[in-house]
Write a protein that holds these residues in place. Sequence first.
Motif, PDB file in Angstrom:
ATOM      1  N   ALA A   4       0.852  -1.190   0.000  1.00 24.45           N
ATOM      2  CA  ALA A   4       0.000   0.000   0.000  1.00 24.45           C
ATOM      3  C   ALA A   4       0.888   1.240   0.000  1.00 24.45           C
ATOM      4  CB  ALA A   4      -0.910   0.011   1.223  1.00 24.45           C
ATOM      5  N   ILE A   5       0.461   2.272  -0.714  1.00 27.05           N
ATOM      6  CA  ILE A   5       1.203   3.528  -0.787  1.00 27.05           C
ATOM      7  C   ILE A   5       0.495   4.589   0.064  1.00 27.05           C
ATOM      8  CG2 ILE A   5       2.056   5.379  -2.281  1.00 27.05           C
ATOM      9  CD1 ILE A   5       3.444   2.814  -2.878  1.00 27.05           C
ATOM     10  N   VAL A   6       1.280   5.270   0.885  1.00 29.18           N
ATOM     11  CA  VAL A   6       0.770   6.385   1.695  1.00 29.18           C
ATOM     12  C   VAL A   6       1.618   7.612   1.402  1.00 29.18           C
ATOM     13  CG1 VAL A   6       0.424   7.282   4.042  1.00 29.18           C
ATOM     14  CG2 VAL A   6      -0.091   4.882   3.527  1.00 29.18           C
ATOM     15  N   THR A   7       0.995   8.776   1.317  1.00 30.60           N
ATOM     16  CA  THR A   7       1.728  10.022   1.170  1.00 30.60           C
ATOM     17  C   THR A   7       1.075  11.075   2.054  1.00 30.60           C
ATOM     18  OG1 THR A   7       2.648  11.596  -0.430  1.00 30.60           O
ATOM     19  CG2 THR A   7       0.409  10.803  -0.859  1.00 30.60           C
ATOM     20  N   PRO A  15      -7.458  13.660  -5.889  1.00 27.04           N
ATOM     21  CA  PRO A  15      -8.063  12.347  -5.591  1.00 27.04           C
ATOM     22  C   PRO A  15      -8.176  11.443  -6.801  1.00 27.04           C
ATOM     23  CG  PRO A  15      -9.248  14.077  -4.432  1.00 27.04           C
ATOM     24  CD  PRO A  15      -8.264  14.764  -5.323  1.00 27.04           C
ATOM     25  N   GLU A  16      -8.484  12.001  -7.977  1.00 28.08           N
ATOM     26  CA  GLU A  16      -8.650  11.157  -9.162  1.00 28.08           C
ATOM     27  C   GLU A  16      -7.334  10.554  -9.637  1.00 28.08           C
ATOM     28  OE1 GLU A  16      -8.728  15.500 -10.749  1.00 28.08           O
ATOM     29  OE2 GLU A  16      -9.326  14.384  -8.946  1.00 28.08           O
ATOM     30  N   LEU A  17      -6.196  11.129  -9.234  1.00 25.57           N
ATOM     31  CA  LEU A  17      -4.898  10.536  -9.554  1.00 25.57           C
ATOM     32  C   LEU A  17      -4.515   9.466  -8.541  1.00 25.57           C
ATOM     33  CD1 LEU A  17      -2.872  13.741 -10.542  1.00 25.57           C
ATOM     34  CD2 LEU A  17      -3.839  12.008 -12.067  1.00 25.57           C
ATOM     35  N   ARG A  18      -4.948   9.628  -7.304  1.00 25.22           N
ATOM     36  CA  ARG A  18      -4.623   8.649  -6.268  1.00 25.22           C
ATOM     37  C   ARG A  18      -5.514   7.417  -6.328  1.00 25.22           C
ATOM     38  NH1 ARG A  18      -5.277  13.195  -2.806  1.00 25.22           N
ATOM     39  NH2 ARG A  18      -6.925  12.061  -1.714  1.00 25.22           N
ATOM     40  N   ALA A  19      -6.771   7.628  -6.708  1.00 23.60           N
ATOM     41  CA  ALA A  19      -7.765   6.562  -6.615  1.00 23.60           C
ATOM     42  C   ALA A  19      -7.415   5.287  -7.377  1.00 23.60           C
ATOM     43  CB  ALA A  19      -9.127   7.094  -7.064  1.00 23.60           C
ATOM     44  N   PRO A  20      -6.921   5.368  -8.625  1.00 21.43           N
ATOM     45  CA  PRO A  20      -6.644   4.111  -9.352  1.00 21.43           C
ATOM     46  C   PRO A  20      -5.626   3.205  -8.665  1.00 21.43           C
ATOM     47  CG  PRO A  20      -6.661   5.984 -10.855  1.00 21.43           C
ATOM     48  CD  PRO A  20      -6.683   6.551  -9.470  1.00 21.43           C
ATOM     49  N   TYR A  21      -4.763   3.795  -7.854  1.00 18.93           N
ATOM     50  CA  TYR A  21      -3.729   3.021  -7.165  1.00 18.93           C
ATOM     51  C   TYR A  21      -4.038   2.801  -5.686  1.00 18.93           C
ATOM     52  CZ  TYR A  21      -0.992   4.285 -11.302  1.00 18.93           C
ATOM     53  OH  TYR A  21      -0.540   4.470 -12.599  1.00 18.93           O
ATOM     54  N   VAL A 126       5.529   9.563  -5.850  1.00 18.78           N
ATOM     55  CA  VAL A 126       4.433   8.706  -5.385  1.00 18.78           C
ATOM     56  C   VAL A 126       3.813   7.952  -6.556  1.00 18.78           C
ATOM     57  CG1 VAL A 126       2.132   8.707  -4.327  1.00 18.78           C
ATOM     58  CG2 VAL A 126       3.934  10.160  -3.380  1.00 18.78           C
ATOM     59  N   LEU A 127       3.574   8.653  -7.658  1.00 18.23           N
ATOM     60  CA  LEU A 127       2.999   7.986  -8.831  1.00 18.23           C
ATOM     61  C   LEU A 127       3.946   6.932  -9.389  1.00 18.23           C
ATOM     62  CD1 LEU A 127       1.350  10.984 -10.702  1.00 18.23           C
ATOM     63  CD2 LEU A 127       0.198   9.184  -9.403  1.00 18.23           C
ATOM     64  N   ARG A 128       5.237   7.232  -9.424  1.00 17.76           N
ATOM     65  CA  ARG A 128       6.216   6.251  -9.905  1.00 17.76           C
ATOM     66  C   ARG A 128       6.215   5.020  -8.999  1.00 17.76           C
ATOM     67  NH1 ARG A 128      11.132   6.257 -13.157  1.00 17.76           N
ATOM     68  NH2 ARG A 128      10.688   8.440 -13.695  1.00 17.76           N
ATOM     69  N   ALA A 129       6.183   5.241  -7.694  1.00 21.89           N
ATOM     70  CA  ALA A 129       6.153   4.115  -6.758  1.00 21.89           C
ATOM     71  C   ALA A 129       4.910   3.260  -6.980  1.00 21.89           C
ATOM     72  CB  ALA A 129       6.192   4.636  -5.320  1.00 21.89           C
ATOM     73  N   ALA A 130       3.758   3.911  -7.188  1.00 22.24           N
ATOM     74  CA  ALA A 130       2.518   3.168  -7.414  1.00 22.24           C
ATOM     75  C   ALA A 130       2.583   2.368  -8.711  1.00 22.24           C
ATOM     76  CB  ALA A 130       1.340   4.136  -7.442  1.00 22.24           C
ATOM     77  N   GLU A 131       3.192   2.943  -9.738  1.00 21.57           N
ATOM     78  CA  GLU A 131       3.367   2.221 -11.004  1.00 21.57           C
ATOM     79  C   GLU A 131       4.226   0.973 -10.805  1.00 21.57           C
ATOM     80  OE1 GLU A 131       3.217   6.370 -13.627  1.00 21.57           O
ATOM     81  OE2 GLU A 131       5.109   5.259 -13.393  1.00 21.57           O
ATOM     82  N   ARG A 132       5.276   1.097 -10.013  1.00 22.51           N
ATOM     83  CA  ARG A 132       6.165  -0.048  -9.782  1.00 22.51           C
ATOM     84  C   ARG A 132       5.484  -1.111  -8.920  1.00 22.51           C
ATOM     85  NH1 ARG A 132       7.434   2.168 -13.439  1.00 22.51           N
ATOM     86  NH2 ARG A 132       9.396   3.215 -13.933  1.00 22.51           N
ATOM     87  N   VAL A 133       4.666  -0.682  -7.979  1.00 17.21           N
ATOM     88  CA  VAL A 133       3.889  -1.651  -7.195  1.00 17.21           C
ATOM     89  C   VAL A 133       2.991  -2.456  -8.133  1.00 17.21           C
ATOM     90  CG1 VAL A 133       2.003  -1.887  -5.518  1.00 17.21           C
ATOM     91  CG2 VAL A 133       3.939  -0.402  -5.008  1.00 17.21           C
ATOM     92  N   ALA A 134       2.340  -1.767  -9.072  1.00 16.43           N
ATOM     93  CA  ALA A 134       1.454  -2.443 -10.018  1.00 16.43           C
ATOM     94  C   ALA A 134       2.211  -3.432 -10.893  1.00 16.43           C
ATOM     95  CB  ALA A 134       0.738  -1.414 -10.883  1.00 16.43           C
ATOM     96  N   GLU A 135       3.523  -3.193 -11.092  1.00 17.32           N
ATOM     97  CA  GLU A 135       4.355  -4.101 -11.884  1.00 17.32           C
ATOM     98  C   GLU A 135       4.881  -5.273 -11.062  1.00 17.32           C
ATOM     99  OE1 GLU A 135       6.099  -0.486 -14.727  1.00 17.32           O
ATOM    100  OE2 GLU A 135       7.406  -1.544 -13.331  1.00 17.32           O
TER     101      GLU A 135
END
Length: 281
Positions: A4-7, A15-21, A126-135
Amino acid sequence: MTIAIVTDSTSDLRPELRAPYGIRSVPLYVLFDGKMYRDGVEIQPEDLFRGLKEGKKTPSTSQPSPAEFAAVYREALESADQVLSLHISGQLSGTVGSARLAAQEFGDRVTVVDSRSVSMGLGMQVLRAAERVAEGRSVPEIVAELERVAAQADIRFTVDTLEFLRINGRIGGAAALLGGLLNIKPILTVKQGRVESGGRVRGHKKAIQDIVDHVRRYVETHGGARVAFLATVGGEEYLREVRAGLSGVPFEDMGDHPIGAVVATHAGPGTVGATLEPITA
């Protein structure tokens, strides 16, 4: 292994950028007119600037408590194995310190990272980290990549008025007065977690051109870049000018991002800038 990612709210991620991840954001606080407000939840930048025009006292800001972070970590760990928590530079706020105190309760299940940045400098990490989590990447792999990116990332911005820098102790009253009289526009950067001077120019047009030229050089040097544009209330037209100056420059466009109330408290209205990072680490 789920992560899980927290910032925090100074990432300025909508919110619309955070929600998908499923990214969770812990709000900082703005003390304004005798009341404490949660950044992005109970107060917006336009509320600040409208209140100041009405004669209300200058706002100040404060970090979340360790207990607030612990509550978010506890909730996240109900459905995730680990938490990766990314925050505003420790040299700009005590937020990462609060997060680290809270993390002690959870042992190695919570990893706290000082982004050494702010606003979309943090948001892009944060977005990069979320992308890598998804990978399917692991926490150590993600942290290592973020460190490589942070070493090459850049933020360059200018403020429309020196008054907010004066109010927050960044420059003296005499310097603010002289700068105003001479129409001096400071160019500011974030380096090693600190806001530093990148020079100064006379007039709005030269300030916009400085940002445009900087983005062009960065893209050329790195063979491309991810670029996020940021502005406070009153800086929207300036942002359009920056984009017009970059017509034809090839970069990965991360969009326009309004600066939240906490960062706007220190930057003031009419702030505009760009956050840049290499496409690959």
